[in-house]
Design an enzyme around this catalytic site. Sequence first.
Site, PDB file in Angstrom:
ATOM      1  CG  PHE A  77      -1.840   1.186   1.274  1.00  0.00           C
ATOM      2  CD1 PHE A  77      -2.930   1.416   0.362  1.00  0.00           C
ATOM      3  CD2 PHE A  77      -1.573   2.196   2.083  1.00  0.00           C
ATOM      4  CE1 PHE A  77      -3.846   2.163   0.425  1.00  0.00           C
ATOM      5  CE2 PHE A  77      -2.552   3.364   2.164  1.00  0.00           C
ATOM      6  CZ  PHE A  77      -3.458   3.343   1.340  1.00  0.00           C
ATOM      7  NE  ARG A  86      -8.034   4.012   6.803  1.00  0.00           N
ATOM      8  CZ  ARG A  86      -7.671   5.147   6.325  1.00  0.00           C
ATOM      9  NH1 ARG A  86      -8.761   6.144   6.126  1.00  0.00           N
ATOM     10  NH2 ARG A  86      -6.529   5.743   5.753  1.00  0.00           N
ATOM     11  N   GLY A  98      -6.008   2.595  11.479  1.00  0.00           N
ATOM     12  CA  GLY A  98      -5.100   3.571  11.517  1.00  0.00           C
ATOM     13  C   GLY A  98      -5.174   4.139   9.956  1.00  0.00           C
ATOM     14  N   GLY A  99      -4.052   4.776   9.587  1.00  0.00           N
ATOM     15  CA  GLY A  99      -3.880   5.451   8.458  1.00  0.00           C
ATOM     16  C   GLY A  99      -3.908   4.749   7.227  1.00  0.00           C
ATOM     17  CG  ASP A 100      -1.297   1.991   6.609  1.00  0.00           C
ATOM     18  OD1 ASP A 100      -1.598   1.504   7.588  1.00  0.00           O
ATOM     19  OD2 ASP A 100       0.134   2.235   6.390  1.00  0.00           O
TER      20      ASP A 100
END
Length: 207
Positions: free
Chosen positions: A168, A203, A205-207
């Site tokens: 990612f 979700r 976290g940020g990814d």
Amino acid sequence: EQQAAVARLGKQALRGEHVGALMDEAVAAAQSIIGAPSGTIFEYERDGTALVQRAGVGRPFSRAPQQVLPEGITAQIQGRHTRWGVLWLAHPAAGALDAADVDFVQAIANILADAIQRLGTEKDIRYQAAHDPLTGLPNRVLFMERLAEALSRPDSSVAVVLLDIDHFKLVNDSLGHSAGDELLMQIAPRLRTALRPGDTIARLGGD
């Protein structure tokens, strides 16, 4: 009497009284003070072609096409983005109504509109606090709440799976963060289709 009723209902709305209870009291007050044989609060259906009863007194009817409300006073109840419904009162048997009566009914409709809009805003705030703004999935806070709730049940059987999107970071670095965001937005609804009733996907976290 009309001003006192408006003031009382306004205070109840500001105290956060349940909207359903406020509707019941509002239509009852309007019907009693105006002297109407019946009164109804209607909500527009999604397509806007018909009205569905949410509260009523006297001899209300449960559903009506938008264009064929019987003769009487009709005051619009505005939602946040569009009209929500109407407060309708049948014509009093005593005769004609004056401008003050019409203003009174509209004032009650406006109080209901404020309460409905505030309820919608509060729901939005609660939703935003518990969900990821990009994907709409539950966020870490809501996930932890649901996990704690599941673990607190007697004889609970709980499994937690951590999913990671391979490469990612490479997508973000090579194609830009907008491409990474688009990838997450495409993946989220696909993951939802794999859920069973009672499952949660979040979700964290940020990814």
